[in-house]
Design a protein around this motif. Sequence first.
Motif, PDB file in Angstrom:
ATOM      1  N   TRP A  41       0.835  -1.198   0.000  1.00 18.67           N
ATOM      2  CA  TRP A  41       0.000   0.000   0.000  1.00 18.67           C
ATOM      3  C   TRP A  41       0.876   1.256   0.000  1.00 18.67           C
ATOM      4  O   TRP A  41       0.444   2.318   0.387  1.00 18.67           O
ATOM      5  CB  TRP A  41      -1.005   0.006   1.136  1.00 18.67           C
ATOM      6  CG  TRP A  41      -0.477  -0.193   2.526  1.00 18.67           C
ATOM      7  CD1 TRP A  41      -0.031   0.767   3.379  1.00 18.67           C
ATOM      8  CD2 TRP A  41      -0.408  -1.421   3.249  1.00 18.67           C
ATOM      9  NE1 TRP A  41       0.327   0.216   4.578  1.00 18.67           N
ATOM     10  CE2 TRP A  41       0.108  -1.137   4.533  1.00 18.67           C
ATOM     11  CE3 TRP A  41      -0.724  -2.757   2.930  1.00 18.67           C
ATOM     12  CZ2 TRP A  41       0.302  -2.120   5.496  1.00 18.67           C
ATOM     13  CZ3 TRP A  41      -0.513  -3.737   3.898  1.00 18.67           C
ATOM     14  CH2 TRP A  41      -0.009  -3.404   5.152  1.00 18.67           C
ATOM     15  N   TRP A  42       2.105   1.083  -0.467  1.00 18.57           N
ATOM     16  CA  TRP A  42       3.013   2.230  -0.553  1.00 18.57           C
ATOM     17  C   TRP A  42       2.852   2.870  -1.933  1.00 18.57           C
ATOM     18  O   TRP A  42       3.719   2.777  -2.795  1.00 18.57           O
ATOM     19  CB  TRP A  42       4.447   1.759  -0.325  1.00 18.57           C
ATOM     20  CG  TRP A  42       4.657   1.147   1.045  1.00 18.57           C
ATOM     21  CD1 TRP A  42       4.016   1.485   2.210  1.00 18.57           C
ATOM     22  CD2 TRP A  42       5.566   0.100   1.389  1.00 18.57           C
ATOM     23  NE1 TRP A  42       4.485   0.721   3.249  1.00 18.57           N
ATOM     24  CE2 TRP A  42       5.432  -0.140   2.778  1.00 18.57           C
ATOM     25  CE3 TRP A  42       6.506  -0.649   0.658  1.00 18.57           C
ATOM     26  CZ2 TRP A  42       6.187  -1.107   3.447  1.00 18.57           C
ATOM     27  CZ3 TRP A  42       7.249  -1.606   1.325  1.00 18.57           C
ATOM     28  CH2 TRP A  42       7.088  -1.824   2.703  1.00 18.57           C
ATOM     29  N   ALA A  76      -2.066   2.243   5.942  1.00 18.99           N
ATOM     30  CA  ALA A  76      -2.198   1.058   6.788  1.00 18.99           C
ATOM     31  C   ALA A  76      -2.867  -0.108   6.063  1.00 18.99           C
ATOM     32  O   ALA A  76      -3.362  -1.031   6.707  1.00 18.99           O
ATOM     33  CB  ALA A  76      -2.942   1.388   8.086  1.00 18.99           C
ATOM     34  N   GLN A  98       2.948  -7.416   0.927  1.00 23.49           N
ATOM     35  CA  GLN A  98       3.328  -6.817   2.207  1.00 23.49           C
ATOM     36  C   GLN A  98       2.400  -7.342   3.294  1.00 23.49           C
ATOM     37  O   GLN A  98       1.183  -7.354   3.119  1.00 23.49           O
ATOM     38  CB  GLN A  98       3.171  -5.295   2.065  1.00 23.49           C
ATOM     39  CG  GLN A  98       3.343  -4.472   3.312  1.00 23.49           C
ATOM     40  CD  GLN A  98       2.972  -3.004   3.063  1.00 23.49           C
ATOM     41  OE1 GLN A  98       2.587  -2.632   1.950  1.00 23.49           O
ATOM     42  NE2 GLN A  98       3.085  -2.168   4.088  1.00 23.49           N
ATOM     43  N   HIS A 100       2.091  -7.485   7.879  1.00 24.67           N
ATOM     44  CA  HIS A 100       2.702  -7.130   9.163  1.00 24.67           C
ATOM     45  C   HIS A 100       3.110  -8.373   9.941  1.00 24.67           C
ATOM     46  O   HIS A 100       2.330  -9.332  10.042  1.00 24.67           O
ATOM     47  CB  HIS A 100       1.705  -6.336  10.015  1.00 24.67           C
ATOM     48  CG  HIS A 100       1.420  -4.967   9.503  1.00 24.67           C
ATOM     49  ND1 HIS A 100       0.163  -4.540   9.150  1.00 24.67           N
ATOM     50  CD2 HIS A 100       2.239  -3.912   9.288  1.00 24.67           C
ATOM     51  CE1 HIS A 100       0.220  -3.281   8.747  1.00 24.67           C
ATOM     52  NE2 HIS A 100       1.462  -2.873   8.819  1.00 24.67           N
ATOM     53  N   TRP A 279       6.358   6.634  10.039  1.00 23.75           N
ATOM     54  CA  TRP A 279       6.442   6.910   8.607  1.00 23.75           C
ATOM     55  C   TRP A 279       6.202   8.412   8.393  1.00 23.75           C
ATOM     56  O   TRP A 279       6.569   8.960   7.356  1.00 23.75           O
ATOM     57  CB  TRP A 279       5.438   6.080   7.800  1.00 23.75           C
ATOM     58  CG  TRP A 279       4.087   5.957   8.439  1.00 23.75           C
ATOM     59  CD1 TRP A 279       3.030   6.806   8.271  1.00 23.75           C
ATOM     60  CD2 TRP A 279       3.657   4.958   9.378  1.00 23.75           C
ATOM     61  NE1 TRP A 279       1.969   6.391   9.049  1.00 23.75           N
ATOM     62  CE2 TRP A 279       2.324   5.255   9.736  1.00 23.75           C
ATOM     63  CE3 TRP A 279       4.264   3.840   9.934  1.00 23.75           C
ATOM     64  CZ2 TRP A 279       1.596   4.479  10.635  1.00 23.75           C
ATOM     65  CZ3 TRP A 279       3.544   3.072  10.829  1.00 23.75           C
ATOM     66  CH2 TRP A 279       2.228   3.384  11.176  1.00 23.75           C
ATOM     67  N   ILE A 310       5.843  -2.246  15.047  1.00 29.09           N
ATOM     68  CA  ILE A 310       5.266  -2.591  13.739  1.00 29.09           C
ATOM     69  C   ILE A 310       6.412  -3.074  12.861  1.00 29.09           C
ATOM     70  O   ILE A 310       7.447  -2.421  12.810  1.00 29.09           O
ATOM     71  CB  ILE A 310       4.685  -1.329  13.053  1.00 29.09           C
ATOM     72  CG1 ILE A 310       3.555  -0.723  13.866  1.00 29.09           C
ATOM     73  CG2 ILE A 310       4.216  -1.646  11.620  1.00 29.09           C
ATOM     74  CD1 ILE A 310       3.299   0.743  13.526  1.00 29.09           C
ATOM     75  N   LYS A 346      12.125   5.665   4.181  1.00 31.34           N
ATOM     76  CA  LYS A 346      10.813   5.326   4.754  1.00 31.34           C
ATOM     77  C   LYS A 346      10.623   5.834   6.179  1.00 31.34           C
ATOM     78  O   LYS A 346       9.504   5.911   6.673  1.00 31.34           O
ATOM     79  CB  LYS A 346      10.659   3.787   4.708  1.00 31.34           C
ATOM     80  CG  LYS A 346       9.306   3.246   5.086  1.00 31.34           C
ATOM     81  CD  LYS A 346       8.247   3.632   4.064  1.00 31.34           C
ATOM     82  CE  LYS A 346       6.934   2.912   4.280  1.00 31.34           C
ATOM     83  NZ  LYS A 346       6.330   3.112   5.588  1.00 31.34           N
TER      84      LYS A 346
HETATM   85  C1  BGC Z   1       2.795   0.207   7.519  1.00 26.94           C
HETATM   86  C2  BGC Z   1       3.726   1.318   7.101  1.00 26.94           C
HETATM   87  C3  BGC Z   1       2.942   2.394   6.371  1.00 26.94           C
HETATM   88  C4  BGC Z   1       1.755   2.846   7.199  1.00 26.94           C
HETATM   89  C5  BGC Z   1       0.891   3.914   6.562  1.00 26.94           C
HETATM   90  C6  BGC Z   1       1.587   0.754   8.227  1.00 26.94           C
HETATM   91  O1  BGC Z   1       0.651  -0.258   8.450  1.00 26.94           O
HETATM   92  O2  BGC Z   1       3.436  -0.699   8.363  1.00 26.94           O
HETATM   93  O3  BGC Z   1       4.754   0.817   6.282  1.00 26.94           O
HETATM   94  O4  BGC Z   1       3.774   3.470   6.040  1.00 26.94           O
HETATM   95  O5  BGC Z   1       0.948   1.744   7.440  1.00 26.94           O
HETATM   96  O6  BGC Z   1       0.385   3.512   5.348  1.00 26.94           O
END
Ligand code: BGC
Length: 425
Positions: A41-42, A76, A98, A100, A279, A310, A346
Amino acid sequence: MMRRTAAVAALAVLALGLAGCGSGTTAPDEAAGGEVEVFTWWAAGSEKAGLDALVGVFEAQHPDATFVNGAVAGGAGSAAKDRLESRLRADDPPDTFQAHAGKELTDYIQAGRLEDISALYDEFDLRKKFPTDLLRLLQDHGKIYSIPSNIHRSNMVWANPSVLRAAGVDPAATYGSLDEWFPALDAVQATGATPLAIATTWTQVNLLETVLMSDLGAQAYLGLWDGTTAWTGADVTHALADFGRLMSYTNADRDTLDWTDSTQAVIDGAAAFTVMGDWAVAAFGEQDKVAGVDYTYFPVPGSADQFGFIADSFTLPVGAPHPDGAKAWLETVSSLEGQTAFNRAKGSIPARIDANPDDFSAYQQASMTAFGHLSIVPSLAHGAAASITVLTAIEAATRAFTTGTSDLTTFQGDLAVSAGWRSGG
Ligand code: BGC
């Protein structure tokens, strides 16, 4: 190294309860090449800058492979996780996604969605490159299912010093508790600026978890996730009242915004503070804002002894169309070069223990130290503490409370049910 050793015992707590029945075969061992769809989701801003930095290393390490960006926008994973679930259900997995570390990953493992990639840990010589207890969060029955890329901290406040000065608040002030912080929020309120910028539901849950950390302390916060702290207790009631009070300082348009917008409100001077995972530091940096001048940061008052943990990680889904490409991606994610380039952009710290702190910002160096010394407590909003099912229920309860559909008593009851808490543990 030292910071990792100190973190190991605390991380062990997160590993509790990770049991189940993972399935899968060993990743194919073909030469890297072809395409690889990487699902994250980046999608924009500083998060995309982080991904781009990783892709740069990937392209240098694997010139024959083609990166295909499968990013789905929404902080997120607020949209990505649903989209991923429908693709997995339709047997249309990306090559890697991706996820968690912690309960969220356990969900995917127990649903049989992931391949065991333990063999890659031997092939890439990774067994000793990550903190042991972080690895434990990626495992089931001794098999490892993902490779961690980074470690973020959830319980941070980001502030605009000019807005604070205009309200007569010392930007260098420190606050030992939420009660000590409220007068500063009141002072900003009186100027007409937004005291506390916030966005849609997941950012409110991010705030909620930090209030629980602050008011309950590390031990009792951990107890919320292992059944030893009553969700129905008076200390939780107190924390929820504090959460409600903090929400009263937030912008009314919150439910239409994402974290980038609420952070931008602080950058632009429309708001004094925001509570957000780190972030956010990358968003300030991307706009050339200088720490200590254009912005300041501190742990959420009352939670300075805790590191809201996280970790993002990457997987090899069962049925990935290009497992060789996925393997190439995982090799880059796991590499020192990949972790250094990615985390520099990041705002997070590398998951690898051999990264050089000198390659990182002052904030990140402080975060490395914090990770080594503080109590590691799992983030709720970001998949470490709770399964996707529990988090989804807690989000619904939070939305009901913050939109005025439920009152505090109902909210607390909803949370207890969502977390599966029962009297007696
Ligand atoms: C992720 C981060 C991300 C953030 C905002 C988190 O759940 O671990 O990598 O930047 O969400 O999107």
